[in-house]
Design a protein around this motif. Sequence first.
Motif, PDB file in Angstrom:
ATOM      1  N   GLU A 116       0.635  -1.268   0.082  1.00  0.00           N
ATOM      2  CA  GLU A 116      -0.011   0.113   0.080  1.00  0.00           C
ATOM      3  C   GLU A 116       0.962   1.239   0.014  1.00  0.00           C
ATOM      4  N   LEU A 117       0.579   2.314  -0.638  1.00  0.00           N
ATOM      5  CA  LEU A 117       1.207   3.699  -0.736  1.00  0.00           C
ATOM      6  C   LEU A 117       0.166   4.617  -0.744  1.00  0.00           C
ATOM      7  N   GLY A 118       0.391   5.622   0.354  1.00  0.00           N
ATOM      8  CA  GLY A 118      -0.515   6.826   0.203  1.00  0.00           C
ATOM      9  C   GLY A 118       0.401   7.990   0.727  1.00  0.00           C
ATOM     10  N   GLU A 119      -0.197   9.033   0.706  1.00  0.00           N
ATOM     11  CA  GLU A 119       0.709  10.452   1.119  1.00  0.00           C
ATOM     12  C   GLU A 119       0.983  10.388   2.513  1.00  0.00           C
ATOM     13  N   GLY A 120       2.233  10.098   2.782  1.00  0.00           N
ATOM     14  CA  GLY A 120       2.812   9.905   4.093  1.00  0.00           C
ATOM     15  C   GLY A 120       2.776   8.556   4.650  1.00  0.00           C
ATOM     16  N   ARG A 121       2.133   7.816   3.990  1.00  0.00           N
ATOM     17  CA  ARG A 121       2.192   6.326   4.540  1.00  0.00           C
ATOM     18  C   ARG A 121       2.767   5.039   3.558  1.00  0.00           C
ATOM     19  N   ALA A 122       2.753   3.892   4.140  1.00  0.00           N
ATOM     20  CA  ALA A 122       3.282   2.821   3.103  1.00  0.00           C
ATOM     21  C   ALA A 122       3.255   1.655   4.127  1.00  0.00           C
ATOM     22  N   VAL A 123       2.970   0.545   3.197  1.00  0.00           N
ATOM     23  CA  VAL A 123       2.963  -0.604   3.938  1.00  0.00           C
ATOM     24  C   VAL A 123       3.788  -1.587   3.034  1.00  0.00           C
TER      25      VAL A 123
ATOM     26  N   HIS B 262      17.804 -12.025  11.625  1.00  0.00           N
ATOM     27  CA  HIS B 262      19.005 -11.174  11.838  1.00  0.00           C
ATOM     28  C   HIS B 262      18.252  -9.825  11.765  1.00  0.00           C
ATOM     29  N   GLY B 263      18.594  -8.962  12.951  1.00  0.00           N
ATOM     30  CA  GLY B 263      17.730  -7.773  13.201  1.00  0.00           C
ATOM     31  C   GLY B 263      18.167  -6.666  11.855  1.00  0.00           C
ATOM     32  N   GLY B 264      19.060  -7.045  11.073  1.00  0.00           N
ATOM     33  CA  GLY B 264      19.577  -6.252   9.988  1.00  0.00           C
ATOM     34  C   GLY B 264      18.502  -6.261   8.932  1.00  0.00           C
ATOM     35  N   TYR B 265      17.816  -7.503   8.811  1.00  0.00           N
ATOM     36  CA  TYR B 265      16.917  -7.688   7.734  1.00  0.00           C
ATOM     37  C   TYR B 265      15.553  -7.136   8.223  1.00  0.00           C
ATOM     38  N   VAL B 266      15.120  -7.057   9.517  1.00  0.00           N
ATOM     39  CA  VAL B 266      14.116  -6.420  10.136  1.00  0.00           C
ATOM     40  C   VAL B 266      14.270  -4.881  10.026  1.00  0.00           C
ATOM     41  N   PHE B 267      15.265  -4.306  10.377  1.00  0.00           N
ATOM     42  CA  PHE B 267      15.727  -2.970   9.974  1.00  0.00           C
ATOM     43  C   PHE B 267      15.331  -2.593   8.419  1.00  0.00           C
ATOM     44  N   LEU B 268      15.853  -3.312   7.704  1.00  0.00           N
ATOM     45  CA  LEU B 268      15.778  -3.063   6.339  1.00  0.00           C
ATOM     46  C   LEU B 268      14.437  -3.001   5.677  1.00  0.00           C
ATOM     47  N   LEU B 269      13.421  -4.098   6.279  1.00  0.00           N
ATOM     48  CA  LEU B 269      12.213  -3.914   5.705  1.00  0.00           C
ATOM     49  C   LEU B 269      11.709  -2.623   6.429  1.00  0.00           C
ATOM     50  N   ALA B 270      11.875  -2.340   7.626  1.00  0.00           N
ATOM     51  CA  ALA B 270      11.088  -1.087   8.065  1.00  0.00           C
ATOM     52  C   ALA B 270      11.746  -0.039   7.405  1.00  0.00           C
ATOM     53  N   ASP B 271      13.010   0.109   6.894  1.00  0.00           N
ATOM     54  CA  ASP B 271      13.514   1.348   6.313  1.00  0.00           C
ATOM     55  C   ASP B 271      13.109   1.246   4.886  1.00  0.00           C
ATOM     56  N   THR B 272      12.576   0.225   4.139  1.00  0.00           N
ATOM     57  CA  THR B 272      11.977   0.305   2.789  1.00  0.00           C
ATOM     58  C   THR B 272      10.667   1.000   2.982  1.00  0.00           C
ATOM     59  N   ALA B 273       9.833   0.508   4.176  1.00  0.00           N
ATOM     60  CA  ALA B 273       8.602   1.105   4.174  1.00  0.00           C
ATOM     61  C   ALA B 273       8.517   2.673   4.504  1.00  0.00           C
ATOM     62  N   PHE B 274       9.464   3.134   5.298  1.00  0.00           N
ATOM     63  CA  PHE B 274       9.956   4.348   5.654  1.00  0.00           C
ATOM     64  C   PHE B 274      10.213   5.162   4.299  1.00  0.00           C
ATOM     65  N   ALA B 275      11.332   4.704   3.601  1.00  0.00           N
ATOM     66  CA  ALA B 275      11.743   5.371   2.339  1.00  0.00           C
ATOM     67  C   ALA B 275      10.353   5.488   1.511  1.00  0.00           C
ATOM     68  N   CYS B 276       9.490   4.553   1.368  1.00  0.00           N
ATOM     69  CA  CYS B 276       8.308   4.809   0.496  1.00  0.00           C
ATOM     70  C   CYS B 276       7.326   6.003   0.941  1.00  0.00           C
ATOM     71  N   ALA B 277       7.234   5.648   2.365  1.00  0.00           N
ATOM     72  CA  ALA B 277       6.174   6.893   2.958  1.00  0.00           C
ATOM     73  C   ALA B 277       6.937   8.221   2.908  1.00  0.00           C
ATOM     74  N   CYS B 278       8.029   8.429   3.092  1.00  0.00           N
ATOM     75  CA  CYS B 278       8.601   9.803   2.949  1.00  0.00           C
ATOM     76  C   CYS B 278       8.903  10.241   1.510  1.00  0.00           C
ATOM     77  N   ASN B 279       8.870   9.466   0.624  1.00  0.00           N
ATOM     78  CA  ASN B 279       9.154   9.973  -0.833  1.00  0.00           C
ATOM     79  C   ASN B 279       7.845   9.969  -1.437  1.00  0.00           C
ATOM     80  N   SER B 280       6.722   9.488  -0.621  1.00  0.00           N
ATOM     81  CA  SER B 280       5.276   9.707  -1.647  1.00  0.00           C
ATOM     82  C   SER B 280       4.906  11.072  -1.419  1.00  0.00           C
ATOM     83  N   HIS B 281       5.746  12.110  -1.026  1.00  0.00           N
ATOM     84  CA  HIS B 281       5.214  13.357  -1.285  1.00  0.00           C
ATOM     85  C   HIS B 281       5.720  14.097  -2.596  1.00  0.00           C
TER      86      HIS B 281
ATOM     87  N   GLU C  66       3.500   8.819   8.678  1.00  0.00           N
ATOM     88  CA  GLU C  66       4.183  10.118   8.806  1.00  0.00           C
ATOM     89  C   GLU C  66       3.642  10.934  10.356  1.00  0.00           C
ATOM     90  N   ARG C  67       4.555  11.103  11.066  1.00  0.00           N
ATOM     91  CA  ARG C  67       3.978  11.935  12.418  1.00  0.00           C
ATOM     92  C   ARG C  67       3.933  13.358  11.925  1.00  0.00           C
TER      93      ARG C  67
END
Length: 122
Positions: A17-24, A41-60, A89-90
């Motif tokens: 999912e992708l919307g303004e300021g949000r992603a899944v 490994h925690g690095g993979y969990v971080f990478l997944l979260a970071d990918t959702a973060f990147a999608c949300a913050c680039n949605s603008h 997005e907060r």
Amino acid sequence: MMDADTASAALGIELMELGEGRAVCRMTVTGQMINGHDLCHGGYVFLLADTAFACACNSHGPVTVAAGAEITFVSPARAGDELVATAAERTRYGRSGLYDITVSRPDGQVVAEFRGRSRELT
């Protein structure tokens, strides 16, 4: 952006999912992601979260990158687990933003909480 993200694609991360300021985003933990404790490994969990973060913050629209991030691991993930990262997005202020991402299993059990700080490039 996701079309050119070979790192996320190589790990099977999908944008659901992708919307303004949000992603899944979703990822299944594979055997190659398991550490010496038989956990993801925690690095993979971080990478997944970071990918959702990147999608949300680039949605603008403007190209936006991470200025920093932190993660708190809440419960372990194991091989075969499907993980879902939900980014919200907060606030945005000037060229900066603040985003919270929850990584969980489909049943709602939280695996990690991630907070990312973004910065728009000029």
